[in-house]
Design an enzyme around this catalytic site. Structure first.
Site, PDB file in Angstrom:
ATOM      1  N   ASP A  38       0.811  -1.234   0.000  1.00  0.00           N
ATOM      2  CA  ASP A  38       0.000   0.000   0.000  1.00  0.00           C
ATOM      3  C   ASP A  38       0.840   1.278   0.000  1.00  0.00           C
ATOM      4  O   ASP A  38       0.682   2.137  -0.864  1.00  0.00           O
ATOM      5  CB  ASP A  38      -1.041  -0.005   1.137  1.00  0.00           C
ATOM      6  CG  ASP A  38      -0.461  -0.252   2.517  1.00  0.00           C
ATOM      7  OD1 ASP A  38       0.752  -0.550   2.625  1.00  0.00           O
ATOM      8  OD2 ASP A  38      -1.228  -0.166   3.505  1.00  0.00           O
ATOM      9  N   SER A  69     -22.989   1.064  22.223  1.00  0.00           N
ATOM     10  CA  SER A  69     -22.476  -0.136  21.559  1.00  0.00           C
ATOM     11  C   SER A  69     -22.968  -1.372  22.286  1.00  0.00           C
ATOM     12  O   SER A  69     -22.676  -1.558  23.470  1.00  0.00           O
ATOM     13  CB  SER A  69     -20.944  -0.148  21.545  1.00  0.00           C
ATOM     14  OG  SER A  69     -20.494  -1.451  21.204  1.00  0.00           O
ATOM     15  N   GLY A 123     -10.198  -6.700  16.835  1.00  0.00           N
ATOM     16  CA  GLY A 123      -8.761  -6.846  17.067  1.00  0.00           C
ATOM     17  C   GLY A 123      -8.193  -8.129  16.491  1.00  0.00           C
ATOM     18  O   GLY A 123      -7.165  -8.615  16.946  1.00  0.00           O
ATOM     19  N   LEU A 126      -9.205  -8.058  11.171  1.00  0.00           N
ATOM     20  CA  LEU A 126     -10.268  -8.037  10.165  1.00  0.00           C
ATOM     21  C   LEU A 126     -10.880  -6.650  10.041  1.00  0.00           C
ATOM     22  O   LEU A 126     -11.852  -6.435   9.336  1.00  0.00           O
ATOM     23  CB  LEU A 126     -11.337  -9.078  10.514  1.00  0.00           C
ATOM     24  CG  LEU A 126     -10.781 -10.505  10.482  1.00  0.00           C
ATOM     25  CD1 LEU A 126     -11.742 -11.481  11.152  1.00  0.00           C
ATOM     26  CD2 LEU A 126     -10.505 -10.939   9.050  1.00  0.00           C
ATOM     27  N   SER A 127     -10.247  -5.720  10.741  1.00  0.00           N
ATOM     28  CA  SER A 127     -10.599  -4.303  10.638  1.00  0.00           C
ATOM     29  C   SER A 127     -12.031  -3.975  11.044  1.00  0.00           C
ATOM     30  O   SER A 127     -12.802  -3.380  10.298  1.00  0.00           O
ATOM     31  CB  SER A 127     -10.310  -3.767   9.235  1.00  0.00           C
ATOM     32  OG  SER A 127      -9.905  -2.430   9.377  1.00  0.00           O
ATOM     33  N   GLU A 161      -9.299   7.856  11.123  1.00  0.00           N
ATOM     34  CA  GLU A 161      -8.514   6.913  11.937  1.00  0.00           C
ATOM     35  C   GLU A 161      -7.077   7.403  12.100  1.00  0.00           C
ATOM     36  O   GLU A 161      -6.487   7.307  13.172  1.00  0.00           O
ATOM     37  CB  GLU A 161      -8.557   5.498  11.333  1.00  0.00           C
ATOM     38  CG  GLU A 161      -7.826   4.473  12.205  1.00  0.00           C
ATOM     39  CD  GLU A 161      -8.379   3.057  12.137  1.00  0.00           C
ATOM     40  OE1 GLU A 161      -9.487   2.856  11.591  1.00  0.00           O
ATOM     41  OE2 GLU A 161      -7.696   2.144  12.637  1.00  0.00           O
ATOM     42  N   ASP A 173      -8.235  -0.845   4.416  1.00  0.00           N
ATOM     43  CA  ASP A 173      -9.305  -1.247   5.328  1.00  0.00           C
ATOM     44  C   ASP A 173     -10.625  -0.574   4.957  1.00  0.00           C
ATOM     45  O   ASP A 173     -11.654  -1.228   4.778  1.00  0.00           O
ATOM     46  CB  ASP A 173      -8.964  -0.858   6.780  1.00  0.00           C
ATOM     47  CG  ASP A 173      -7.651  -1.450   7.249  1.00  0.00           C
ATOM     48  OD1 ASP A 173      -7.038  -2.209   6.471  1.00  0.00           O
ATOM     49  OD2 ASP A 173      -7.241  -1.144   8.376  1.00  0.00           O
TER      50      ASP A 173
END
Ligand code: ADP
Ligand code: MG
Length: 390
Positions: A38, A69, A123, A126-127, A161, A173
């Protein structure tokens, strides 16, 4: 309505006592091939996973946004016009970061209530963080009616982010989460985000993600050292052959790299060798998928792992063991480390009807050999983000 969103709607009503008016939802993602390409302006083939995160909510009067959440069973509130990073509930920072970045782009977000519910493993590489950001952005876009295309959403969520949360992730991601399509891999050109394309990955195969649970040692130092070696190698190629107009290793092919080999240190050469060959493997992988050649694609993935291990130096004993064990199990087309490296997960391309057995056998053999309980997930290539009125 999708089952996850239906659940989120009912959880919203339980907490906030009303019905939500809008939703956004976004998947986790996995890098299928294209390791550390990337920041070298290179190529990646990625997939969304069929695990998602939903944000549902409604606009409210006043200035306060309230978010809850279900995953953390906790809620928080903040001033919608002026989000400030918080320590108590770090997960809220991903939501506030998106709002903060939208405001930087001149998009104002009013007060709202929202519920977050998802089944993207947290975590696990797998974002889930990108899923939360992208789902938030799609929700806010639907609720506030501003226009922003999915690539711009991805870019803004990455900025959120990087600059608000303070995590230096690449664009993969958020891009994969926003742009993926079911039963396809998305091809990403990190130099030119508009030059994306899709390649078929049908139901004959599954993506098996095997988290080594190795104690994670992707220290910033190691990551930055790899980056700097890549940038140095590109600079040397540029100086030696100015007419090639090299700015990143993306512009370097194997012949050019070898012509510059003696001008660079051993470490820089090795790192560059991985990137240059990896970009070629991603392109070859796209071609293999066009032919429906999973064996060819798997072979490239396994070669990618060997290159990460032998040239880039970002593997780990546990990752190598997970790959070696996988390749001995029937139905496995290919296996490689995925993500930053030094720990984390491998991705395996596996025949669909053998995938369950494969996962079980891999877990047993890994546990026996490494004495750590791994975490193994089976995925299909899933759909990208969505949003709208409920
Ligand atoms: P990854 O992105 O690899 O899953 P990260 O550490 O980057 O790991 O992001 C995980 C963080 O994202 C969580 O600690 C939490 O702050 C946030 N997050 C992810 N899923 C949820 C969720 N369902 N609810 C709230 N926060 C979430
Ligand atoms: Mg993350």
């Amino acid at each position: 309505m999708d089952a996850l969103i239906t659940r989120a709607v009912s959880e919203f009503s339980d907490i906030f006592g009303e019905k939500p008016s809008h939703f956004g939802d976004a998947p986790g993602r996995v890098e299928v091939i294209g390791n550390h390409t990337d920041y070298n302006h290179g190529f990646i083939l990625a997939s969304a996973i069929d695990r998602r995160l939903a944000v549902v909510g409604r606009p409210v009067d006043g200035e306060t946004a309230r978010v809850y959440s279900r995953t953390f069973n906790s809620g928080a509130s903040f001033r919608a016009a002026d989000p400030v990073k918080m320590k108590e509930n770090p997960w809220v920072n991903y939501i506030m970061g998106v709002i903060w970045q939208l405001r930087n782009k001149g998009v104002k977000v009013g007060a709202f209530d929202a519920m977050i519910l998802g089944d993207v493993p947290l975590g696990a590489g797998l974002s889930s963080s990108a899923a939360l950001e992208v789902a938030t952005a799609f929700f806010l876009r639907a609720m506030n009616g501003f226009s922003m295309d999915p690539i711009a959403i991805a870019v803004n969520c990455q900025a959120a982010e990087n600059n608000f949360v303070g995590m230096n992730c690449g664009i993969l991601d958020q891009f994969a989460s926003a742009m993926a399509q079911p039963e396809r891999l998305v091809f990403l050109d990190c130099r030119n985000l508009d030059a994306y394309s899709y390649y078929p990955l049908g139901s004959a195969v599954k993506l098996v993600i095997a988290n080594t649970k190795a104690p994670h040692v992707l220290v910033d130092g190691a990551y930055n050292r790899l980056r700097e070696a890549c940038f140095r190698a590109a600079r040397i190629c540029a100086e030696k052959f100015p007419e090639k107009r090299v700015t990143h290793l993306r512009d370097v092919d194997p012949e050019l790299l070898d012509a510059c080999k003696n001008a660079m240190g051993e470490e820089d050469y090795r790192r560059a060798h991985h990137i240059v060959t990896e970009n070629a493997r991603v392109l070859a992988g796209a071609e293999a998928l066009t032919r429906g050649d999973y064996k060819g694609m798997g072979g490239l993935m396994t070669a990618s792992h060997a290159s990460s291990r032998d040239w880039f130096g970002n593997s780990a004993t546990e990752l190598d063991a997970m790959v070696d064990l996988a390749l001995e199990i029937p139905g496995c087309y290919g296996a490689r480390l995925s993500g930053g490296g030094f720990g984390g997960a491998t991705i395996n391309l596996v025949e669909s009807d053998k995938a369950e057995d494969f996962a079980q056998t891999l877990a047993d053999r890994y546990r026996e050999k490494i004495r750590i309980e791994p975490e193994i997930h089976l995925f299909k290539a899933g759909a990208g983000a969505g949003g709208g009125a409920l």
